[in-house]
Design a protein around this motif. Structure first.
Motif, mmCIF file in Angstrom:
data_model
loop_
_atom_site.group_PDB
_atom_site.id
_atom_site.type_symbol
_atom_site.label_atom_id
_atom_site.label_comp_id
_atom_site.label_asym_id
_atom_site.label_seq_id
_atom_site.Cartn_x
_atom_site.Cartn_y
_atom_site.Cartn_z
ATOM 1 N N SER A 2 54.996 21.365 31.450
ATOM 2 C CA SER A 2 55.562 20.018 31.369
ATOM 3 C C SER A 2 56.899 19.964 32.095
ATOM 4 O O SER A 2 57.510 20.978 32.399
ATOM 5 N N GLU A 3 57.368 18.747 32.348
ATOM 6 C CA GLU A 3 58.653 18.568 33.008
ATOM 7 C C GLU A 3 59.777 19.071 32.104
ATOM 8 O O GLU A 3 60.703 19.734 32.530
ATOM 9 N N MET A 4 59.628 18.782 30.816
ATOM 10 C CA MET A 4 60.574 19.244 29.797
ATOM 11 C C MET A 4 60.720 20.752 29.861
ATOM 12 O O MET A 4 61.823 21.303 29.863
ATOM 13 N N HIS A 5 59.555 21.393 29.942
ATOM 14 C CA HIS A 5 59.545 22.853 29.993
ATOM 15 C C HIS A 5 60.335 23.352 31.192
ATOM 16 O O HIS A 5 61.188 24.241 31.072
ATOM 17 N N GLY A 60 60.715 21.897 20.658
ATOM 18 C CA GLY A 60 60.090 22.628 21.767
ATOM 19 C C GLY A 60 58.972 23.494 21.222
ATOM 20 O O GLY A 60 58.799 23.623 19.993
ATOM 21 N N ASP A 61 58.190 24.080 22.104
ATOM 22 C CA ASP A 61 57.074 24.870 21.614
ATOM 23 C C ASP A 61 57.289 26.360 21.898
ATOM 24 O O ASP A 61 58.293 26.761 22.472
ATOM 25 N N TYR A 62 56.333 27.142 21.451
ATOM 26 C CA TYR A 62 56.438 28.589 21.649
ATOM 27 C C TYR A 62 56.374 28.958 23.126
ATOM 28 O O TYR A 62 56.911 29.984 23.552
ATOM 29 N N ILE A 63 55.676 28.133 23.897
ATOM 30 C CA ILE A 63 55.624 28.425 25.336
ATOM 31 C C ILE A 63 57.033 28.393 25.914
ATOM 32 O O ILE A 63 57.444 29.300 26.648
ATOM 33 N N ASP A 64 57.808 27.374 25.527
ATOM 34 C CA ASP A 64 59.198 27.319 25.968
ATOM 35 C C ASP A 64 59.946 28.574 25.527
ATOM 36 O O ASP A 64 60.650 29.218 26.310
ATOM 37 N N ALA A 266 47.560 31.743 24.282
ATOM 38 C CA ALA A 266 46.731 31.940 23.090
ATOM 39 C C ALA A 266 47.557 31.743 21.827
ATOM 40 O O ALA A 266 47.090 31.167 20.841
ATOM 41 N N PHE A 267 48.800 32.214 21.860
ATOM 42 C CA PHE A 267 49.671 32.077 20.687
ATOM 43 C C PHE A 267 49.885 30.611 20.353
ATOM 44 O O PHE A 267 49.771 30.190 19.199
ATOM 45 N N GLU A 268 50.179 29.859 21.372
ATOM 46 C CA GLU A 268 50.391 28.431 21.164
ATOM 47 C C GLU A 268 49.129 27.787 20.584
ATOM 48 O O GLU A 268 49.197 26.870 19.776
ATOM 49 N N GLN A 269 47.960 28.322 21.003
ATOM 50 C CA GLN A 269 46.701 27.753 20.504
ATOM 51 C C GLN A 269 46.313 28.288 19.127
ATOM 52 O O GLN A 269 45.349 27.830 18.530
ATOM 53 N N GLY A 270 47.021 29.324 18.658
ATOM 54 C CA GLY A 270 46.830 29.758 17.280
ATOM 55 C C GLY A 270 45.880 30.923 17.052
ATOM 56 O O GLY A 270 45.760 31.421 15.943
ATOM 57 N N SER A 271 45.200 31.389 18.102
ATOM 58 C CA SER A 271 44.312 32.544 17.906
ATOM 59 C C SER A 271 44.690 33.569 18.956
ATOM 60 O O SER A 271 44.397 33.407 20.132
ATOM 61 N N TYR A 272 45.365 34.620 18.540
ATOM 62 C CA TYR A 272 46.078 35.405 19.551
ATOM 63 C C TYR A 272 46.118 36.899 19.304
ATOM 64 O O TYR A 272 46.753 37.628 20.056
ATOM 65 N N GLU A 273 45.455 37.404 18.280
ATOM 66 C CA GLU A 273 45.647 38.810 17.947
ATOM 67 C C GLU A 273 45.231 39.742 19.079
ATOM 68 O O GLU A 273 45.955 40.650 19.456
#
Lengths: 359, 384, 359, 384
Positions: A2-5, A60-64, A266-273
């Motif tokens: 995103s632009e914010m990112h 903000g999100d974890y991606i940021d 994947a982390f942001e999507q919640g399934s990441y192990e």
């Protein structure tokens, strides 16, 4: 993205480029706390990113957040940013507002005892290998209170700190609470295994991402050196061996960035192990390869304290031991595969890319 | 091919007894607390008191003639001493270059006066030398050096700078390779000489270069109109390049190219034995086998060196393989034990790991990078 | 090396250079038995070397024999020379005279049953992975006779042979005795474990030495190719990467030769278990490295059947699995170290170079 | 740096369904015995009947316009098909180059007539192409080729020879890069053209070059006054070098640079799971993680390719890392199972090991050696 990112990344890059110089990193490794830089990070909201603004975070999100950690790795940021962020995130999971001071955590099995004594708490126990222990104001730990697994955020001012450091000169201290009496805002009854696992994954992902940033920088330095340095009367990069080395560094760096980005997504999507396991494992391997070759490209100049390269390589060597080495994560993956007996390897690899297991 | 084949060396009974003697002494000293074992101790273990102790045992300059204080023992006996010192990680950096390089240089090329003046002091472990070869802009291209000595009445005036000179901040003398004639672009090796410089002379400035760990092992050394008397020329004027290159074969295939991380390997195996962890011990034994093959090669080169054979290519091979092995020890060991490597740790394996990992980049760079060595090997083989 | 030894090596080299050509090796891999070459070897005494002349052998020592095997490896000798020699040596241990025909052996646990029936013997059972089975006249095996471990030299003419081959195109057959009645000159009561162990060591040493010879040849070919082949307008060896590769091949080859020579010398001296383990382990590792790099040096030409390189590399790939791979021997060494608990690693490494353990 | 960063690709729900469809089909075919899985099946698995089956499914030339028989599916859907084919080790060598290279070449540069004539046949899995690039004396230096076409009435006369042309002994056509102008030493890439040669033409001789296993995959192809009609020029006269190089990016980063030894890895993991050998499975999983990182990179390049971005450097990186990985699978697998690798074995893992070990030298040579690729990467990075 995103632009914010992009905005967040650009402004963080600018801050670090200005303030987080090679010289500053040297100074912090000598034991000086970089108060100014810390304050800049706090003021710009970086230490509380991905904590919802509803409870006082930056949002903000974890991606940021993880992309900022990649920059932290790239600039060898000598501050407990990952530790503070993760602590704030774990607190947010409990509904707590974030803190704006340097924090650290140790979500391991330990022998810490917390006892309620009238209005206060009595804490007793030793916690080893606490990153940034001496500079953190508070530590988030798991202890035993009334024989229950309890999480608590303990102030460190009365703790005894035995200083040690990792290969990167980052504090890795032993924290001793010897019958320390303290006030605590809150304690949390927790599912120990679950929170230990989550912290391990968070830590591994943070380190994988930071290492990817360090790899990026080691590649940049290698290219720059090969362009500028002359040997046998021509630029170093004209030597075929140097070209082979640079390509190898580039390959490992891109591999690390890609697999880390996948884990972030994947982390942001919640399934990441599995994604985190893959990322830390692969980045660890790349760290060893790149450190070796980058030094070989830089020759004697690269092993001097004056050159920046070691700020990257010492962190790469050090961080690969944090939150699981290659064997740790490979074993986790092996167990996952063993627990899915009927699944073929190809089904395991493409598990998120198929509709349902083909049988 | 067959010219690359190396002989198998068998130790004599006397040499076996001697090895025990050396080992017992070192173990006693270690138990007494005279020194603490560390990896890469020939670069970073500076301890003049210990060097003097070795001098008293007769284990410095031990192959040299008795008239200069030596004990005229064989190169193989010296090899045994060096091996035992490195295997236990004893501090030998102070006298290292004097014993390995400068003494033999004096014996081969020095004047009688030089031999009488310096060799007995070296043998006692009291006089330390550094070697000034590389220059700030030379990199691996040694022939490009430009430090220059101009002939004057009774000697030379030296100007220029050297870099990466190990130990110069702690040594007494420096052997400097410099130009005593103008650079000839057609023969860049021509017109160089070796001069002996007292580091305390006026005009000599030593500036330590911090290693990536922050430790000081290397230096830049600056020469500003340093007056060198005629008597401090080593060997023949104009023959400096050949003399310097002749030294190199000796330094390339010694135990210090194989054993720099041995204390780590020893401790690793001890821990795995303690844990009866056959599976990981198996991986460690692969390293041990590599070490055994390297020792056999290094000993074969030593035997040929003593017989006066040309071992340039084989020595380069040992250094290439040996230094890669030294690094591998650290990279493999870290996956066979769980640890937080730290130079400050109380746990031996964590210290050895930290020392090995941090020093590893130097292994394959010092004394000619491995890439340069492999070039030497290949060219020699293709020509041969 | 004695003058006698040099004479034997020189004359064997001459025979192999003349007769054991690349084309002959190709032909044998297609399934043709090279009777002429076999006869030359028999007549020159090579198949019975190191068997005392007092019992009809050629005499000479094991050093001679193993150096001939190194030549066999260098020339990809397509004959069961190692198998015949080892069988003859094992027979000599029982006081038997050597045989002058192609022999093979399989000293492994198997289910072979030997039954005495009147004047003859009845043999029943299957033996897998028999090298050169289809071309050997007799096989030395361990079987069960009256519930006793028994060694016997069985004629193969009535056995059923299921043909297979290893990566080098060498016969690696399954031999089936289906109630085969035969005459046997002799059977031997043996200590099975002891003889299996000795055979394993003999086989490993033979293969390590043969592989060293093959490595030598792969190095020679690589140097020759780099000198002769032009690319981008200059000889290949002018390329820095090619130089690095050749140096690496040379290093591994010298390492293999040295550690094999040490094992041969130890074998002749009678104490050799660790030395053989070290040799096979190290040579196996070098085989993988050298095969890979030699092919990379040779480019596309080296992967053609027409070029000789593959005769070496296929043997190197194949033989590293014979008589113990890297894990097998590393485990043997690990067990030895474990069984000498009080010995330091340095004492273990220098065990034959010190007077007595220092304690 | 950031220009090297690759995007993360997420499959759509439709694509997931499609993957299942492809996989089910292949598993059924395998169970029916239509094919036997093998490693490196895109080089050595020649099976026209199977190619025709794939053609019937619409899985050859599947991204091409419908007017030429294609199904206009996305490059990602093609990627899925290719992956599933290679993962199961299906025989795809017959139509491989036609689908990967020649079809796209026609679409980009071909005449309408060429497209109409060849594409529908390729799509049906009935018309196979080989690529004639290397020459007996060119090695990695493709610009040095000297096969030459001379302009004559209505076409060209072709003379010269090509080598390492995969499948030419079994293909119908050959795309030949040749000189249509004199060699210009100052610009060696100038004056080349791509001509389409019917392999059954008079003057064309195909001589198989035996692979080291004795198998026939490659060929020398000789041209002796072969007449080529004008209509068989592909693209622009003189533009052959640029056209050929443009093809290469497509072939460098595909699944075939990662999955050539996948059947071995699949069987290895199956066996280790069966034995519940966590320790060895752990080592195998390190390979799996490498594979996963390579797939992500390869998919990232595919995504950028579809977006029309320049991916030359990234594609070269994928090929370098991917082909090294393919070989590592064999070298590591052999130490995780006890076996006697043999192409004739009844035991699956022994066959896959043999196929992988014997084919491995080709992985890092074909389509540009890894050394050349690394040079391309480094030069691109230093210039960037």
């Amino acid at each position: 993205m995103s632009e914010m990112h992009e905005l967040i990344i650009d402004s963080t890059t600018k801050i670090l480029k200005d303030k987080c110089t090679k010289e500053l990193v040297d100074t912090v490794e000598k034991g000086v706390w970089p108060e100014d830089l810390w304050n800049v990070l706090v003021e710009s909201g970086i230490t509380t990113i991905a904590v919802p603004d509803s409870i006082g975070g930056t949002g903000g999100d974890y991606i940021d957040a993880f992309h900022i950690l990649r920059l932290a790795g790239k600039f060898s940021l000598p501050l407990p940013l990952a530790e503070t962020l993760i602590t704030n995130w774990l607190l947010a999971d409990q509904g707590e507002s974030p803190l704006f001071e340097p924090l650290t955590f140790s979500m391991k099995d330990n022998t810490l005892e917390i006892e309620q004594v009238e209005e206060a708490y009595l804490v007793n126990g030793t916690i080893e290998n606490v990153p940034w222990g001496r500079f953190a104001n508070k530590i988030l730990v798991i202890g035993q209170m009334n024989n229950q697994n309890t999480m608590a955020l303990l102030p460190l001012e009365k703790a005894e700190i035995q200083q040690s450091s990792n290969l990167a000169g980052e504090p890795m201290d032993t924290v001793i609470f010897d019958q320390v009496k303290m006030d605590l805002d809150n304690t949390y009854q927790i599912d120990k295994d679950q929170i230990m696992k989550k912290t391990m994954l968070l830590g591994a992902l943070a380190k994988a991402v930071m290492m990817s940033g360090a790899l990026e920088k080691a590649l940049d330095l290698s290219i720059q050196y090969a362009k500028e340095r002359e040997q046998f009367g021509r630029p170093l990069f004209k030597l075929q061996v140097i070209q082979q080395y640079i390509a190898t560094i580039a390959g490992e760096t891109v591999a690390s960035l890609t697999i880390s980005n996948k884990a972030i997504s994947a982390f942001e999507q919640g399934s990441y192990e599995e994604e985190v396991a893959n990322a830390k494992l692969k980045v660890n391997e790349s760290a060893g390869i790149v450190s070796e070759i980058a030094h070989q490209v830089h020759g004697a100049i690269g092993v001097t304290h004056e050159h920046q390269l070691h700020q990257l390589t010492r962190r790469l060597w050090s961080w690969r031991e944090d939150f699981g080495d290659e064997n740790h994560w490979a074993e986790q993956l092996a167990n996952r595969v063993l627990n899915n007996c009927s699944q073929s390897l190809w089904e395991f690899i493409t598990r998120s890319e198929q509709k349902e297991p083909v049988k | 091919m067959n010219k690359l084949e190396l002989p198998i060396f068998d130790f004599t009974e006397e040499q076996k007894v001697f090895r025990n003697e050396v080992r017992s002494f070192l173990q006693e000293e270690k138990e007494k607390g005279t020194f603490e074992s560390k990896c890469d101790s020939w670069l970073s273990g500076y301890d003049p008191a210990f060097s003097e102790k070795l001098g008293q045992k007769g284990w410095i300059g031990m192959t040299w003639p008795k008239e200069y204080g030596g004990t005229e023992r064989s190169a193989i006996e010296r090899y045994i001493v060096i091996e035992e010192l490195l295997a236990i990680g004893a501090p030998v950096a102070a006298h290292w270059f004097a014993d390995r390089q400068t003494g033999p240089l004096f014996l081969r090329f020095g004047t009688e006066k030089q031999k009488q003046e310096f060799l007995p002091k070296i043998v006692k472990g009291k006089c330390y030398f550094s070697i000034g070869l590389s220059e700030p802009n030379s990199g691996s291209d040694l022939a490009s050096i430009s430090t220059r000595a101009e002939k004057v009445e009774g000697g030379w005036i030296l100007n220029g700078a050297k870099t990466w000179t190990s130990g110069a901040h702690q040594s007494h003398y420096l052997v400097v390779l410099c130009r005593t004639e103008k650079k000839d672009p057609k023969n860049r090796h021509k017109g160089m000489s070796q001069l002996l410089v007292d580091i305390s002379s006026p005009g000599v400035t030593v500036r330590p270069i911090k290693f990536l760990t922050g430790e000081e092992h290397f230096n830049e050394v600056f020469f500003e109109n340093v007056y060198i008397t005629e008597g401090n020329l080593i060997g023949t004027e104009g023959n400096g390049w050949e003399q310097s290159m002749a030294e190199l074969a000796y330094e390339r295939s010694g135990p210090e190219r194989i054993l720099s991380t041995f204390p780590l390997l020893e401790e690793l195996v001890r821990l795995l034995k303690e844990n009866k962890d056959t599976d990981r011990l198996k991986e460690a034994m692969k390293l041990v086998t590599s070490l055994i093959s390297l020792r056999l090669m290094s000993l074969g080169v030593a035997k040929y060196l003593e017989e006066g054979k040309d071992v340039g290519i084989s020595a380069a091979l040992v250094k290439d393989l040996g230094t890669k092995f030294e690094r591998n020890v650290a990279e493999i060991a870290r996956l066979l034990v769980s640890s937080v490597p730290s130079v400050e740790s109380d746990i031996e394996i964590e210290r050895y790991l930290a020392q090995s990992i941090l020093h590893a980049p130097g292994f394959t760079l010092r004394g000619g990078t491995n890439e340069i060595l492999r070039g030497i090997v290949a060219k020699g083989m293709v020509a041969g």
